[in-house]
Design a protein around this motif. Structure first.
Motif, PDB file in Angstrom:
ATOM      1  N   ARG A  97     -60.116 100.326  73.010  1.00 46.90           N
ATOM      2  CA  ARG A  97     -59.353 101.325  73.742  1.00 46.90           C
ATOM      3  C   ARG A  97     -60.011 101.548  75.096  1.00 46.90           C
ATOM      4  O   ARG A  97     -61.230 101.636  75.208  1.00 46.90           O
ATOM      5  CB  ARG A  97     -59.329 102.623  72.935  1.00 46.90           C
ATOM      6  N   ASP A  98     -59.190 101.641  76.134  1.00 44.92           N
ATOM      7  CA  ASP A  98     -59.638 101.939  77.489  1.00 44.92           C
ATOM      8  C   ASP A  98     -58.711 103.020  78.032  1.00 44.92           C
ATOM      9  O   ASP A  98     -57.704 102.715  78.668  1.00 44.92           O
ATOM     10  CB  ASP A  98     -59.592 100.674  78.345  1.00 44.92           C
ATOM     11  N   GLY A  99     -59.013 104.285  77.715  1.00 40.94           N
ATOM     12  CA  GLY A  99     -58.085 105.370  78.025  1.00 40.94           C
ATOM     13  C   GLY A  99     -56.871 105.222  77.127  1.00 40.94           C
ATOM     14  O   GLY A  99     -56.997 105.106  75.911  1.00 40.94           O
ATOM     15  N   HIS A 100     -55.674 105.204  77.727  1.00 39.03           N
ATOM     16  CA  HIS A 100     -54.449 104.987  76.943  1.00 39.03           C
ATOM     17  C   HIS A 100     -54.191 103.507  76.706  1.00 39.03           C
ATOM     18  O   HIS A 100     -53.401 103.134  75.850  1.00 39.03           O
ATOM     19  CB  HIS A 100     -53.237 105.602  77.645  1.00 39.03           C
ATOM     20  N   ALA A 101     -54.840 102.675  77.483  1.00 38.93           N
ATOM     21  CA  ALA A 101     -54.607 101.232  77.390  1.00 38.93           C
ATOM     22  C   ALA A 101     -55.506 100.610  76.328  1.00 38.93           C
ATOM     23  O   ALA A 101     -56.506 101.180  75.912  1.00 38.93           O
ATOM     24  CB  ALA A 101     -54.878 100.574  78.737  1.00 38.93           C
ATOM     25  N   LEU A 102     -55.113  99.434  75.894  1.00 43.25           N
ATOM     26  CA  LEU A 102     -55.907  98.623  74.975  1.00 43.25           C
ATOM     27  C   LEU A 102     -56.172  97.299  75.672  1.00 43.25           C
ATOM     28  O   LEU A 102     -55.289  96.741  76.340  1.00 43.25           O
ATOM     29  CB  LEU A 102     -55.155  98.396  73.665  1.00 43.25           C
ATOM     30  N   GLN A 103     -57.383  96.801  75.534  1.00 40.36           N
ATOM     31  CA  GLN A 103     -57.714  95.503  76.114  1.00 40.36           C
ATOM     32  C   GLN A 103     -58.709  94.801  75.210  1.00 40.36           C
ATOM     33  O   GLN A 103     -59.418  95.435  74.439  1.00 40.36           O
ATOM     34  CB  GLN A 103     -58.262  95.642  77.518  1.00 40.36           C
ATOM     35  N   GLY A 104     -58.732  93.491  75.318  1.00 42.07           N
ATOM     36  CA  GLY A 104     -59.660  92.743  74.486  1.00 42.07           C
ATOM     37  C   GLY A 104     -59.593  91.264  74.761  1.00 42.07           C
ATOM     38  O   GLY A 104     -59.132  90.828  75.821  1.00 42.07           O
ATOM     39  N   ARG A 105     -60.025  90.494  73.748  1.00 37.38           N
ATOM     40  CA  ARG A 105     -60.082  89.034  73.876  1.00 37.38           C
ATOM     41  C   ARG A 105     -59.717  88.379  72.556  1.00 37.38           C
ATOM     42  O   ARG A 105     -60.033  88.893  71.491  1.00 37.38           O
ATOM     43  CB  ARG A 105     -61.485  88.571  74.218  1.00 37.38           C
ATOM     44  N   LEU A 106     -59.111  87.237  72.695  1.00 37.41           N
ATOM     45  CA  LEU A 106     -58.958  86.308  71.580  1.00 37.41           C
ATOM     46  C   LEU A 106     -59.895  85.160  71.899  1.00 37.41           C
ATOM     47  O   LEU A 106     -59.707  84.451  72.888  1.00 37.41           O
ATOM     48  CB  LEU A 106     -57.514  85.811  71.462  1.00 37.41           C
ATOM     49  N   HIS A 107     -60.956  85.028  71.090  1.00 37.12           N
ATOM     50  CA  HIS A 107     -61.931  83.953  71.286  1.00 37.12           C
ATOM     51  C   HIS A 107     -61.441  82.731  70.510  1.00 37.12           C
ATOM     52  O   HIS A 107     -61.303  82.788  69.293  1.00 37.12           O
ATOM     53  CB  HIS A 107     -63.316  84.368  70.780  1.00 37.12           C
ATOM     54  N   ALA A 108     -61.177  81.656  71.234  1.00 34.75           N
ATOM     55  CA  ALA A 108     -60.671  80.424  70.628  1.00 34.75           C
ATOM     56  C   ALA A 108     -61.620  79.277  70.970  1.00 34.75           C
ATOM     57  O   ALA A 108     -62.311  79.326  71.991  1.00 34.75           O
ATOM     58  CB  ALA A 108     -59.270  80.116  71.155  1.00 34.75           C
ATOM     59  N   PRO A 109     -61.670  78.237  70.134  1.00 38.32           N
ATOM     60  CA  PRO A 109     -62.575  77.117  70.392  1.00 38.32           C
ATOM     61  C   PRO A 109     -62.343  76.439  71.745  1.00 38.32           C
ATOM     62  O   PRO A 109     -63.270  75.928  72.346  1.00 38.32           O
ATOM     63  CB  PRO A 109     -62.292  76.150  69.242  1.00 38.32           C
ATOM     64  N   ASP A 110     -61.106  76.451  72.221  1.00 40.31           N
ATOM     65  CA  ASP A 110     -60.812  75.783  73.490  1.00 40.31           C
ATOM     66  C   ASP A 110     -60.782  76.750  74.675  1.00 40.31           C
ATOM     67  O   ASP A 110     -60.326  76.396  75.752  1.00 40.31           O
ATOM     68  CB  ASP A 110     -59.491  75.020  73.390  1.00 40.31           C
ATOM     69  N   GLY A 111     -61.278  77.978  74.478  1.00 45.84           N
ATOM     70  CA  GLY A 111     -61.341  78.946  75.566  1.00 45.84           C
ATOM     71  C   GLY A 111     -60.751  80.280  75.162  1.00 45.84           C
ATOM     72  O   GLY A 111     -59.949  80.367  74.251  1.00 45.84           O
ATOM     73  N   ASP A 112     -61.155  81.318  75.862  1.00 43.71           N
ATOM     74  CA  ASP A 112     -60.736  82.670  75.531  1.00 43.71           C
ATOM     75  C   ASP A 112     -59.428  83.055  76.207  1.00 43.71           C
ATOM     76  O   ASP A 112     -59.077  82.522  77.260  1.00 43.71           O
ATOM     77  CB  ASP A 112     -61.805  83.685  75.953  1.00 43.71           C
TER      78      ASP A 112
END
Length: 127
Positions: free
Chosen positions: A39-54
């Motif tokens: 959570r970043d305030g009201h927003a959501l952010q993150g990552r999908l870590h994949a073998p061929d890049g994020d």
């Protein structure tokens, strides 16, 4: 010697944001993908870590064609190298739009991530 921990220093000054969603997906070929959303305030952010890049993940809060924004996530965009490769729409029954061309492994990994994002309640943990 090498591989031994010499000293542990806890990090107290800069607390790490806790993920509100963290999960992993193992593809048929054994590759592992992990998804984290914070959570970043009201927003959501993150990552999908994949073998061929994020992939970067960010919540979407506006309806197309309107100037109105929602405090709740109406969907998510996954981007890589500045290009949107997947959009998850949470409005009504939900929908997923995937960019082309993607190989089979990328499609399967992104489909698993889209499923998790469709099922996730963005209000979780707010109060």
């Amino acid at each position: 010697g090498p591989g031994r921990l010499r000293r542990w220093t806890p990090c107290r000054d800069a607390p790490m944001p806790r993920p509100v969603l963290a999960c992993g997906f193992r593809l048929d070929d054994g590759r592992l993908l992990t998804l984290e959303l914070q959570r970043d305030g009201h927003a959501l952010q993150g990552r999908l870590h994949a073998p061929d890049g994020d992939f970067e993940i960010r919540s979407l809060h506006a309806l197309r064609g309107t100037p109105l924004a929602s405090g709740t996530a109406l969907g998510y965009a996954l981007t890589r190298a500045g290009k949107t490769v997947l959009v998850v729409d949470r409005v009504n029954a939900g929908a997923v739009a995937m960019a082309e061309p993607l190989d089979e492994g990328q499609r399967m990994g992104l489909a698993a991530a889209a499923s998790a994002l469709l099922l996730f309640d963005p209000e979780f943990g707010e109060g």
